[in-house]
Design a protein around this motif. Structure first.
Motif, PDB file in Angstrom:
ATOM      1  N   ALA A  48       0.772  -1.173   0.061  1.00 47.40           N
ATOM      2  CA  ALA A  48      -0.007  -0.015  -0.145  1.00 47.40           C
ATOM      3  C   ALA A  48       0.682   1.325  -0.201  1.00 47.40           C
ATOM      4  O   ALA A  48       1.843   1.245   0.761  1.00 47.40           O
ATOM      5  CB  ALA A  48      -0.857  -0.047   1.220  1.00 47.40           C
ATOM      6  N   LEU A  49       0.331   1.854  -0.778  1.00 46.91           N
ATOM      7  CA  LEU A  49       1.107   3.497  -1.031  1.00 46.91           C
ATOM      8  C   LEU A  49       0.446   4.606  -0.173  1.00 46.91           C
ATOM      9  O   LEU A  49      -0.763   4.677  -0.455  1.00 46.91           O
ATOM     10  CB  LEU A  49       1.270   3.811  -2.418  1.00 46.91           C
ATOM     11  CG  LEU A  49       1.888   5.358  -2.555  1.00 46.91           C
ATOM     12  CD1 LEU A  49       3.346   5.282  -2.028  1.00 46.91           C
ATOM     13  CD2 LEU A  49       1.588   5.818  -4.083  1.00 46.91           C
ATOM     14  N   LEU A  50       0.906   4.903   0.908  1.00 45.27           N
ATOM     15  CA  LEU A  50       0.482   5.998   1.745  1.00 45.27           C
ATOM     16  C   LEU A  50       0.622   7.291   1.162  1.00 45.27           C
ATOM     17  O   LEU A  50       1.821   7.780   1.535  1.00 45.27           O
ATOM     18  CB  LEU A  50       0.731   5.854   3.317  1.00 45.27           C
ATOM     19  CG  LEU A  50      -0.315   4.790   4.095  1.00 45.27           C
ATOM     20  CD1 LEU A  50      -0.357   3.534   3.294  1.00 45.27           C
ATOM     21  CD2 LEU A  50       0.145   4.875   5.531  1.00 45.27           C
ATOM     22  N   VAL A  51      -0.254   8.300   0.920  1.00 48.64           N
ATOM     23  CA  VAL A  51       0.269   9.708   0.461  1.00 48.64           C
ATOM     24  C   VAL A  51      -0.507  10.614   1.520  1.00 48.64           C
ATOM     25  O   VAL A  51      -1.613  10.668   1.454  1.00 48.64           O
ATOM     26  CB  VAL A  51      -0.639   9.850  -0.904  1.00 48.64           C
ATOM     27  CG1 VAL A  51      -0.271  11.391  -1.534  1.00 48.64           C
ATOM     28  CG2 VAL A  51       0.034   8.947  -2.099  1.00 48.64           C
ATOM     29  N   ILE A  52       0.399  11.148   2.474  1.00 46.09           N
ATOM     30  CA  ILE A  52       0.126  11.727   3.526  1.00 46.09           C
ATOM     31  C   ILE A  52       0.042  13.258   3.423  1.00 46.09           C
ATOM     32  O   ILE A  52       0.891  13.806   3.043  1.00 46.09           O
ATOM     33  CB  ILE A  52       0.991  11.353   4.634  1.00 46.09           C
ATOM     34  CG1 ILE A  52       0.927   9.772   4.781  1.00 46.09           C
ATOM     35  CG2 ILE A  52       0.705  11.976   6.004  1.00 46.09           C
ATOM     36  CD1 ILE A  52       2.099   9.303   5.941  1.00 46.09           C
ATOM     37  N   ASP A  53      -1.255  13.872   3.631  1.00 48.04           N
ATOM     38  CA  ASP A  53      -1.315  15.319   3.791  1.00 48.04           C
ATOM     39  C   ASP A  53      -0.677  16.067   2.611  1.00 48.04           C
ATOM     40  O   ASP A  53      -0.222  17.165   2.689  1.00 48.04           O
ATOM     41  CB  ASP A  53      -0.759  15.714   5.183  1.00 48.04           C
ATOM     42  CG  ASP A  53      -1.281  14.983   6.407  1.00 48.04           C
ATOM     43  OD1 ASP A  53      -2.418  14.483   6.095  1.00 48.04           O
ATOM     44  OD2 ASP A  53      -0.638  14.965   7.471  1.00 48.04           O
ATOM     45  N   VAL A  54      -1.243  15.737   1.546  1.00 46.68           N
ATOM     46  CA  VAL A  54      -0.738  16.455   0.210  1.00 46.68           C
ATOM     47  C   VAL A  54      -1.632  17.329   0.060  1.00 46.68           C
ATOM     48  O   VAL A  54      -2.574  17.287  -0.838  1.00 46.68           O
ATOM     49  CB  VAL A  54      -0.416  15.680  -1.081  1.00 46.68           C
ATOM     50  CG1 VAL A  54       0.478  16.714  -2.134  1.00 46.68           C
ATOM     51  CG2 VAL A  54       0.857  14.580  -0.564  1.00 46.68           C
ATOM     52  N   CYS A  91       4.339  14.237   9.975  1.00 44.81           N
ATOM     53  CA  CYS A  91       3.405  13.254   9.880  1.00 44.81           C
ATOM     54  C   CYS A  91       3.812  11.949   8.962  1.00 44.81           C
ATOM     55  O   CYS A  91       3.423  10.879   9.278  1.00 44.81           O
ATOM     56  CB  CYS A  91       2.051  13.645   9.102  1.00 44.81           C
ATOM     57  SG  CYS A  91       1.155  14.848  10.204  1.00 44.81           S
ATOM     58  N   VAL A  92       4.856  12.192   8.227  1.00 42.28           N
ATOM     59  CA  VAL A  92       5.524  11.080   7.610  1.00 42.28           C
ATOM     60  C   VAL A  92       6.118  10.273   8.462  1.00 42.28           C
ATOM     61  O   VAL A  92       6.059   9.033   8.621  1.00 42.28           O
ATOM     62  CB  VAL A  92       6.270  11.499   6.319  1.00 42.28           C
ATOM     63  CG1 VAL A  92       7.159  10.468   5.862  1.00 42.28           C
ATOM     64  CG2 VAL A  92       5.211  12.191   5.227  1.00 42.28           C
ATOM     65  N   GLU A  93       7.112  10.828   9.236  1.00 44.80           N
ATOM     66  CA  GLU A  93       7.997  10.283  10.196  1.00 44.80           C
ATOM     67  C   GLU A  93       7.157   9.636  11.262  1.00 44.80           C
ATOM     68  O   GLU A  93       7.473   8.458  11.605  1.00 44.80           O
ATOM     69  CB  GLU A  93       9.039  11.008  10.914  1.00 44.80           C
ATOM     70  CG  GLU A  93       9.958  10.475  11.885  1.00 44.80           C
ATOM     71  CD  GLU A  93      11.042  11.378  12.197  1.00 44.80           C
ATOM     72  OE1 GLU A  93      11.687  10.887  13.129  1.00 44.80           O
ATOM     73  OE2 GLU A  93      11.551  12.255  11.644  1.00 44.80           O
ATOM     74  N   THR A  94       6.177  10.367  11.585  1.00 47.29           N
ATOM     75  CA  THR A  94       5.430   9.502  12.758  1.00 47.29           C
ATOM     76  C   THR A  94       4.758   8.469  12.426  1.00 47.29           C
ATOM     77  O   THR A  94       4.506   7.194  13.112  1.00 47.29           O
ATOM     78  CB  THR A  94       4.300  10.599  13.291  1.00 47.29           C
ATOM     79  OG1 THR A  94       4.990  12.080  14.036  1.00 47.29           O
ATOM     80  CG2 THR A  94       3.739  10.109  14.443  1.00 47.29           C
ATOM     81  N   THR A  95       4.102   8.642  11.125  1.00 50.36           N
ATOM     82  CA  THR A  95       3.470   7.433  10.691  1.00 50.36           C
ATOM     83  C   THR A  95       4.275   6.259  10.318  1.00 50.36           C
ATOM     84  O   THR A  95       3.859   4.859  10.611  1.00 50.36           O
ATOM     85  CB  THR A  95       2.544   7.662   9.330  1.00 50.36           C
ATOM     86  OG1 THR A  95       1.717   8.665   9.787  1.00 50.36           O
ATOM     87  CG2 THR A  95       1.918   6.407   8.742  1.00 50.36           C
ATOM     88  N   ALA A  96       5.499   6.391   9.922  1.00 49.76           N
ATOM     89  CA  ALA A  96       6.462   5.525   9.490  1.00 49.76           C
ATOM     90  C   ALA A  96       6.942   4.765  10.892  1.00 49.76           C
ATOM     91  O   ALA A  96       7.062   3.371  10.867  1.00 49.76           O
ATOM     92  CB  ALA A  96       7.703   6.038   8.948  1.00 49.76           C
ATOM     93  N   ARG A  97       7.246   5.275  11.669  1.00 49.62           N
ATOM     94  CA  ARG A  97       7.623   5.038  13.237  1.00 49.62           C
ATOM     95  C   ARG A  97       6.481   4.199  13.781  1.00 49.62           C
ATOM     96  O   ARG A  97       6.848   2.999  14.255  1.00 49.62           O
ATOM     97  CB  ARG A  97       7.774   6.226  14.259  1.00 49.62           C
ATOM     98  CG  ARG A  97       9.183   7.057  13.979  1.00 49.62           C
ATOM     99  CD  ARG A  97       9.034   8.057  14.967  1.00 49.62           C
ATOM    100  NE  ARG A  97      10.327   8.798  14.898  1.00 49.62           N
ATOM    101  CZ  ARG A  97      11.439   8.566  15.810  1.00 49.62           C
ATOM    102  NH1 ARG A  97      11.297   7.825  16.862  1.00 49.62           N
ATOM    103  NH2 ARG A  97      12.615   9.302  15.763  1.00 49.62           N
ATOM    104  N   MET A  98       5.206   4.419  13.812  1.00 50.50           N
ATOM    105  CA  MET A  98       4.234   3.686  14.202  1.00 50.50           C
ATOM    106  C   MET A  98       3.852   2.327  13.464  1.00 50.50           C
ATOM    107  O   MET A  98       3.699   1.295  13.910  1.00 50.50           O
ATOM    108  CB  MET A  98       2.885   4.597  14.159  1.00 50.50           C
ATOM    109  CG  MET A  98       1.762   3.767  15.196  1.00 50.50           C
ATOM    110  SD  MET A  98       0.386   4.905  15.559  1.00 50.50           S
ATOM    111  CE  MET A  98      -0.568   3.809  16.362  1.00 50.50           C
ATOM    112  N   ALA A  99       3.929   2.520  12.118  1.00 47.37           N
ATOM    113  CA  ALA A  99       3.757   1.296  11.239  1.00 47.37           C
ATOM    114  C   ALA A  99       5.062   0.129  11.578  1.00 47.37           C
ATOM    115  O   ALA A  99       4.828  -0.890  11.633  1.00 47.37           O
ATOM    116  CB  ALA A  99       4.062   1.952   9.821  1.00 47.37           C
TER     117      ALA A  99
END
Length: 201
Positions: A13-19, A128-136
């Motif tokens: 899955a490609l997550l496209v965050i807050d663009v 948001c990218v780093e936070t999402t990646a850390r949690m993932a």
């Protein structure tokens, strides 16, 4: 990491965050980095949609007073994302940094589809990218972050120390790689690996 070491799962899955358009407001955010981010994001979205892999759009809804608040024009997705919106498999709305705290529930959706790999991109690199990646990474997903498909802004710390957007992006890359939350890669590497796996299928 070489391109040959990257493997893209068939259902990655490609997550496209807050663009979102609000991030174009330089008077609000200050100087940004990586002007190629949007082109790289568009290339990733097109590759994912062409291969039938799922694209997840994440959209931030800030509190009143922010350019990303739902009642502001800046809340809207940037045009190139909006043009591809109908082909997205999921649209998550969130009010915090992590895409896993949004509606609908991202982890539940991924689990229901047996998705174990995420490619995380968008805005802002160190937020948001780093936070999402850390949690993932904490949740056990195989996480890839094409850093050149993200961008961020200069930021000042509590003691007045100011870091440039490029410095913050480098810190994110070190945090994610060194902390083993994710593999930091390039858009070109991901696209090549995705095409290779599609041909091998």
């Amino acid at each position: 990491m070489t391109t040959n070491e990257i493997e893209i799962a068939p259902n990655s899955a490609l997550l496209v965050i807050d663009v979102q358009k609000g991030f174009d407001d330089a008077s609000f955010w200050g100087p940004r980095n990586n002007p190629a981010a949007e082109a790289n994001l568009a290339a990733l979205m097109d590759a994912w949609q062409e291969s039938g892999r799922p694209v997840v759009l994440v959209q931030h809804a800030s509190r009143a007073g922010s350019v990303l608040a739902p009642d502001q024009p800046g809340h809207a997705l940037k045009d190139f994302v909006e043009e591809r919106r109908e082909q997205a498999a999921l649209h998550v709305t969130k009010t915090v940094n992590s895409s896993f705290y949004g509606t609908p529930d991202l982890a539940e959706w991924l689990t229901a589809r047996g998705i174990g790999q995420l490619v995380v991109a968008g805005i802002q690199t160190n937020m948001c990218v780093e936070t999402t990646a850390r949690m993932a990474g904490n949740l056990g997903y195989d996480v890839l972050v094409p850093l050149d498909a993200t961008h961020t802004f200069d930021l000042t710390g509590p003691d007045g120390t100011r870091l440039s957007a490029d410095e913050l992006a480098t810190a994110t890359a070190v945090n994610l790689h060194g902390g083993r939350f994710a593999r930091v890669v390039t858009t070109a590497g991901v696209l090549t690996a995705a095409a290779r796996s599609r041909l091998a299928a």
